[in-house]
Design a protein around this motif. Structure first.
Motif, mmCIF file in Angstrom:
data_model
loop_
_atom_site.group_PDB
_atom_site.id
_atom_site.type_symbol
_atom_site.label_atom_id
_atom_site.label_comp_id
_atom_site.label_asym_id
_atom_site.label_seq_id
_atom_site.Cartn_x
_atom_site.Cartn_y
_atom_site.Cartn_z
ATOM 1 N N HIS A 55 0.822 -1.217 0.000
ATOM 2 C CA HIS A 55 0.000 0.000 0.000
ATOM 3 C C HIS A 55 0.853 1.264 0.000
ATOM 4 C CE1 HIS A 55 -3.449 -2.433 2.113
ATOM 5 N NE2 HIS A 55 -3.133 -2.887 0.922
ATOM 6 N N TYR A 114 -0.054 5.959 -4.766
ATOM 7 C CA TYR A 114 0.165 4.973 -3.709
ATOM 8 C C TYR A 114 -0.051 3.568 -4.278
ATOM 9 C CZ TYR A 114 0.115 8.248 0.271
ATOM 10 O OH TYR A 114 0.413 9.227 1.175
ATOM 11 N N SER A 115 0.579 2.592 -3.655
ATOM 12 C CA SER A 115 0.317 1.157 -3.832
ATOM 13 C C SER A 115 1.074 0.540 -5.000
ATOM 14 C CB SER A 115 -1.178 0.862 -3.999
ATOM 15 O OG SER A 115 -1.595 1.036 -5.337
ATOM 16 N N LEU A 144 -14.596 -2.174 -8.441
ATOM 17 C CA LEU A 144 -13.384 -1.569 -8.977
ATOM 18 C C LEU A 144 -12.459 -1.224 -7.816
ATOM 19 C CD1 LEU A 144 -15.167 0.779 -11.504
ATOM 20 C CD2 LEU A 144 -13.633 -1.099 -12.129
ATOM 21 N N LEU A 145 -11.173 -1.510 -7.982
ATOM 22 C CA LEU A 145 -10.197 -1.192 -6.939
ATOM 23 C C LEU A 145 -9.469 0.090 -7.339
ATOM 24 C CD1 LEU A 145 -8.848 -2.290 -4.300
ATOM 25 C CD2 LEU A 145 -7.102 -3.243 -5.789
ATOM 26 N N ILE A 146 -8.615 -0.038 -8.336
ATOM 27 C CA ILE A 146 -8.039 1.133 -8.982
ATOM 28 C C ILE A 146 -8.403 0.985 -10.450
ATOM 29 C CG2 ILE A 146 -5.964 2.467 -9.464
ATOM 30 C CD1 ILE A 146 -4.670 1.226 -7.022
ATOM 31 N N GLU A 147 -9.368 1.768 -10.887
ATOM 32 C CA GLU A 147 -9.927 1.661 -12.223
ATOM 33 C C GLU A 147 -8.833 1.835 -13.274
ATOM 34 O OE1 GLU A 147 -13.241 4.261 -12.289
ATOM 35 O OE2 GLU A 147 -13.728 3.817 -14.381
ATOM 36 N N TYR A 204 -8.549 5.960 -8.523
ATOM 37 C CA TYR A 204 -8.538 5.272 -7.230
ATOM 38 C C TYR A 204 -9.945 5.245 -6.636
ATOM 39 C CZ TYR A 204 -3.403 5.347 -6.740
ATOM 40 O OH TYR A 204 -2.054 5.149 -6.893
ATOM 41 N N ARG A 219 -10.096 3.296 -3.828
ATOM 42 C CA ARG A 219 -9.703 2.882 -2.486
ATOM 43 C C ARG A 219 -8.683 3.894 -1.965
ATOM 44 N NH1 ARG A 219 -7.238 -2.881 -0.358
ATOM 45 N NH2 ARG A 219 -6.486 -2.054 1.613
ATOM 46 N N TYR A 258 -5.550 4.580 0.130
ATOM 47 C CA TYR A 258 -4.414 3.830 0.685
ATOM 48 C C TYR A 258 -3.767 4.552 1.863
ATOM 49 C CZ TYR A 258 -4.720 0.366 -2.992
ATOM 50 O OH TYR A 258 -5.157 -0.649 -3.797
ATOM 51 N N ALA A 259 -4.281 5.724 2.211
ATOM 52 C CA ALA A 259 -3.833 6.443 3.403
ATOM 53 C C ALA A 259 -5.024 7.258 3.903
ATOM 54 C CB ALA A 259 -2.660 7.358 3.060
ATOM 55 N N HIS A 299 -5.541 10.286 4.758
ATOM 56 C CA HIS A 299 -5.826 11.614 4.194
ATOM 57 C C HIS A 299 -6.452 11.526 2.800
ATOM 58 C CE1 HIS A 299 -2.020 10.889 2.066
ATOM 59 N NE2 HIS A 299 -2.409 11.819 1.228
ATOM 60 N N LEU A 300 -6.413 10.337 2.181
ATOM 61 C CA LEU A 300 -6.981 10.177 0.839
ATOM 62 C C LEU A 300 -8.455 9.788 0.885
ATOM 63 C CD1 LEU A 300 -3.923 8.341 -0.729
ATOM 64 C CD2 LEU A 300 -4.693 10.664 -1.271
#
Lengths: 377, 133
Positions: A125, A137-138, A194-197, B68, B70, B72-73, B75-76
């Motif tokens: 992550h 991120y990730s 969807l997670l990261i489209e 995104y 989701r 991942y932190a 603040h997001l």
């Protein structure tokens, strides 16, 4: 380039259960896997003279290779931990083959364990350097960039990615060792979150605890030649650059890695009986099939849907479930399934396979390694 | 966890200072002419150390993008869904950025022309882009 062909063989394989190990640590899992692999090779522990460990992503550690050797009660000739991402295990097998052929060592133990499922997933992550200020991120996001580029450039359909996940999950459902034994329909894939489209949840591999090990030995000195699976081809090539800095997102150095392995093995693409390809994300498999010259550019998914990637398909793929269904651990399980197929010991056994192809890759396709295995002689 | 801040070094300070002054700067090698981001002490093409800063024209094209869903932190959490895109500047260097027209990427396409818009975000000046009309 042909000097290493068949000189070494995988003589032993072993692994722990895949999934959750809340009461175990990495050394415990590796010791269990190592004992199984050494016994499978018909060796005594003290005949192992190389302990080659892939670094644990969730806990990078100094002198990790030596900690593992200590847990195994060994003082090996060569002992190390390698960071090459998910390509490391095949990378280690390559360096072991060279050292065996050079006469430096006789039996190498290549092993890995990690506990990201019950431990920390922070590495997956993580913020990606200064680019994290943009929300970058990730690990998954880099693959989502490749997925988008593939989809846009090749006008690929969601089903072209989905077939990889659906077939892996079917194979995993049949595998009693698999972490996830839940079949996936195409309808369920398409309606998944969807997670990261444009990546859906089921495009992404599992996060699994577990450990695995293989023993590599000189083929001529294998205890049981009928179960020693010769290593015919080995290749590597590194993309190295971050995804956004690559001039071309849709052609990776997996191509050069595959060419090196096929040239060493002296095997044609059409002679491959099955492939165990590193399926951390579905796009990785499509890209690898194309970089390896097994499908035309942009056509891997359509070809998989039309001609099949099950055990009776055009190219039986990830026959124990891969990272998407058997175990999310980075790569040794793919080698182990290839060994089992060529020994005739697999769960979903193919009829008389002759040549097996394995890909390992790491980062966001930053690193590539290829292995071609043959039937025992 | 608070939002991340760039690690300012002697090598990348002109980049971040430039953004605060309203300019997106990149590096070019005096020896071979190669242009790049992120900032480095040496040219990655010829390894020369004689390099200069240039100001980008602000034009570029979308290479790829993701959205995104989701966070991942922590603040997001308030920001999802949001996009991150790869943009290739007309001068060659590439960077990770956000396209401001649509959080979820409506109207985006690979190769779509974009233009620089520097936005201040919690005191940090960030190079973002909008679709060129």
């Amino acid at each position: 380039m042909t000097t290493l062909r068949g000189k070494t063989a995988i003589t032993g394989v072993g692994h722990t259960a895949w999934g959750k190990h809340p009461d175990r640590d990495r050394l415990s899992l590796m010791t269990e896997a190592a004992a199984a692999a050494i016994a499978d090779a018909g060796l005594e522990k003290d005949q192992i003279d190389a302990v080659l460990v892939k670094m644990a992503n969730s806990a990078p550690s100094i002198l990790w290779g030596q900690k593992v050797a200590e847990a195994l009660g060994l003082q090996p000739t060569i002992g190390l931990s390698l960071d090459q991402g998910g390509a490391a295990c095949t990378g280690l097998a390559t360096y072991a083959a060279l050292a065996i052929e050079a006469g430096m060592i006789e039996n190498a133990l290549i092993l890995y364990a990690d506990t990201p499922r019950t431990g920390s997933r922070a590495a997956m992550h993580r913020p990606r350097g200064d680019d994290s200020v943009m929300g970058w991120y990730s690990v998954a996001a880099g693959y989502a960039m490749l997925h988008r580029a593939y989809q846009e450039t090749h006008r690929a359909r969601p089903e072209d990615f989905g077939i990889i996940a659906v077939q892996a999950r079917a194979h995993g459902a049949a595998n009693p060792h698999a972490h996830l034994r839940l079949p996936l329909s195409m309808e369920a894939y398409l309606s998944g979150p969807l997670l990261i489209e444009p990546m859906r949840r089921d495009d992404c591999c599992l996060v699994s605890d577990g450990g695995a090990a293989i023993v590599l030995s000189a083929t001529a000195r294998a205890q049981d030649r009928a179960r020693a699976v010769p290593v015919l081809g080995l290749g590597q090539a590194q993309e190295s650059w971050e995804v956004h800095l690559r001039p071309d997102l849709l052609q990776t150095r997996a191509e050069a890695s595959g060419q090196m392995a096929f040239a060493m093995a002296g095997v044609n693409r059409g002679d491959i009986s099955f492939a165990q390809l590193y399926d951390c994300f579905t796009v990785t498999v499509l890209q690898t099939l194309e970089d390896y010259g097994l499908a035309p550019r942009g056509q891997a998914g359509a070809k998989a849907r039309a001609e099949g990637i099950g055990v009776d398909g055009w190219l039986p793929l990830n026959t124990s479930g891969g990272l998407l269904s058997e175990s999310g651990t980075p790569g040794l399980q793919l080698i182990i399934e290839a060994v089992r197929q060529l020994r005739g010991e697999a769960v979903l056994q193919l009829p008389a396979p002759r040549f097996g192809l394995v890909s390992n890759q790491g980062g966001t396709m930053h690193t590539h390694a290829t292995m071609i295995l043959g039937e025992p002689q | 966890m608070t939002r991340p801040v760039p690690e300012i070094t002697a090598i990348n300070r002109p980049y971040w200072d430039g953004l605060a002054e309203g300019a997106l700067r990149f590096q070019r090698c005096d020896g071979c002419g190669h242009a790049w981001l992120p900032p480095r002490s040496h040219c990655p093409a010829c390894l020369g150390a004689e390099i200069r800063w240039e100001v980008a024209s602000g034009g570029g094209k979308i290479v790829s993008w993701v959205v995104y869903h989701r966070a991942y932190a922590p603040h997001l959490q308030d920001r999802i869904p949001y996009n991150v895109a790869i943009v290739a500047l007309d001068e060659g260097p590439r960077l990770l950025t956000n396209i401001t027209d649509s959080a979820i990427g409506e109207g985006f396409a690979t190769g779509a022309p974009v233009v620089l818009t520097i936005e201040e975000d919690d005191g940090l000046h960030l190079p973002r882009f909008r679709l060129r009309g």
